[in-house]
Design a protein around this motif. Structure first.
Motif, PDB file in Angstrom:
ATOM      1  N   GLU A  13       0.826  -1.190   0.000  1.00 56.92           N
ATOM      2  CA  GLU A  13       0.000   0.000   0.000  1.00 56.92           C
ATOM      3  C   GLU A  13       0.871   1.254   0.000  1.00 56.92           C
ATOM      4  N   TRP A  14       0.313   2.370  -0.500  1.00 55.46           N
ATOM      5  CA  TRP A  14       1.046   3.627  -0.529  1.00 55.46           C
ATOM      6  C   TRP A  14       1.286   4.154   0.885  1.00 55.46           C
ATOM      7  N   ASN A 178      17.870   8.100  -2.790  1.00 56.45           N
ATOM      8  CA  ASN A 178      18.239   6.686  -2.901  1.00 56.45           C
ATOM      9  C   ASN A 178      17.024   5.799  -2.672  1.00 56.45           C
ATOM     10  N   LEU A 179      16.217   6.155  -1.672  1.00 58.01           N
ATOM     11  CA  LEU A 179      15.021   5.364  -1.366  1.00 58.01           C
ATOM     12  C   LEU A 179      13.960   5.537  -2.450  1.00 58.01           C
ATOM     13  N   MET A 184      11.117   3.031  -6.714  1.00 57.15           N
ATOM     14  CA  MET A 184      10.524   3.068  -8.047  1.00 57.15           C
ATOM     15  C   MET A 184      10.924   1.842  -8.859  1.00 57.15           C
ATOM     16  N   ASN A 185      12.162   1.408  -8.709  1.00 58.63           N
ATOM     17  CA  ASN A 185      12.629   0.239  -9.463  1.00 58.63           C
ATOM     18  C   ASN A 185      11.916  -1.039  -9.044  1.00 58.63           C
ATOM     19  N   THR A 186      11.538  -1.120  -7.765  1.00 60.25           N
ATOM     20  CA  THR A 186      10.862  -2.314  -7.255  1.00 60.25           C
ATOM     21  C   THR A 186       9.366  -2.094  -7.068  1.00 60.25           C
ATOM     22  N   ALA A 190       5.075   2.294  -0.523  1.00 63.33           N
ATOM     23  CA  ALA A 190       5.245   2.990   0.753  1.00 63.33           C
ATOM     24  C   ALA A 190       6.592   3.701   0.822  1.00 63.33           C
ATOM     25  N   GLN A 191       7.628   3.086   0.271  1.00 63.77           N
ATOM     26  CA  GLN A 191       8.958   3.697   0.311  1.00 63.77           C
ATOM     27  C   GLN A 191       9.007   4.942  -0.570  1.00 63.77           C
ATOM     28  N   VAL A 192       8.438   4.864  -1.764  1.00 64.70           N
ATOM     29  CA  VAL A 192       8.434   6.011  -2.673  1.00 64.70           C
ATOM     30  C   VAL A 192       7.663   7.176  -2.065  1.00 64.70           C
TER      31      VAL A 192
END
Length: 226
Positions: A13-14, A178-179, A184-186, A190-192
């Motif tokens: 989830e976002w 970095n995060l 974005m690559n994965t 939530a991290q983005v």
């Protein structure tokens, strides 16, 4: 029929409180690196911009070249800037700091020079009549009166640097960038979102802090506006 996972991380989830609680150290380290890269680059740019602006004000013929060179630097795309600096600094934090400092120069030099140019000539003449030499005139009269314009440029430079730090992720020194890039690559939602929101918070907080510093450092501007 597959059951819905109970964990918001598993559901990707976002907005996910579990991400904040389990990645606290990672987020803290990224924020610290982000702040360090921003602060060091802007301070270096400020240390260079003040002498350049003072020289351009003292010797008017240098104003055009100084503003021209710094403006050209600002127009270089960030990826191209890092590529040009790569032979000098390699894949290091210094590469990001140097690039950000060069970008900040245009904003700082232009605003400091504008502030110095706005100092009334009668004020300079009065100070000279009181026995002020060039150095004392600069430090006690011109720079303080140029402070509002200089602080405006500093605020823009800091907010811009907070944003541009994220580009440093291409060399591994992008703080919260970095995060954002790894998320974005994965497609780690939530991290983005969390890293992006923290960038916005840092930019807004830094701008408000500098605005407060400006208000307390220039009390005469508050008196005029009142």
């Amino acid at each position: 029929m597959t059951a819905t996972p109970d964990d918001c991380l598993a559901r990707n989830e976002w907005i996910c409180g579990e991400y904040l609680s389990t990645r606290r150290q990672i987020l803290g380290d990224a924020v610290v690196q982000h702040l360090q890269l921003t602060a060091v680059s802007v301070l270096i740019a400020l240390a260079v911009a003040v002498p350049l602006a003072v020289a351009a004000r003292r010797w008017r013929w240098t104003a055009g070249p100084v503003l021209g060179v710094t403006t050209v630097l600002y127009t270089i795309p960030s990826l191209a800037m890092f590529s040009l600096l790569l032979p000098l600094y390699g894949l290091s934090a210094s590469l990001v700091i140097a690039g950000l400092a060069l970008y900040s120069l245009t904003l700082l030099v232009r605003n400091i020079l504008a502030g110095l140019g706005a100092v009334p000539e009668e004020t300079r003449q009065a100070a000279r009549g009181m026995g002020y030499g060039p150095i004392r005139l600069l430090l006690a009269v011109e720079l303080p009166l140029a402070l509002p314009a200089a602080m405006a440029g500093l605020r823009i430079a800091v907010v811009s640097a907070v944003s541009l730090v994220t580009i440093g992720a291409i060399v591994g020194y992008g703080g919260l960038g970095n995060l954002i890039y790894s998320g974005m690559n994965t497609y780690f939602k939530a991290q983005v979102l969390t890293a992006s929101a923290l960038c916005v918070i840092i930019a807004v907080a830094a701008d408000l802090l500098l605005l407060l510093v400006q208000r307390y450092a220039t009390p005469w501007t508050r008196a005029v506006s009142a």
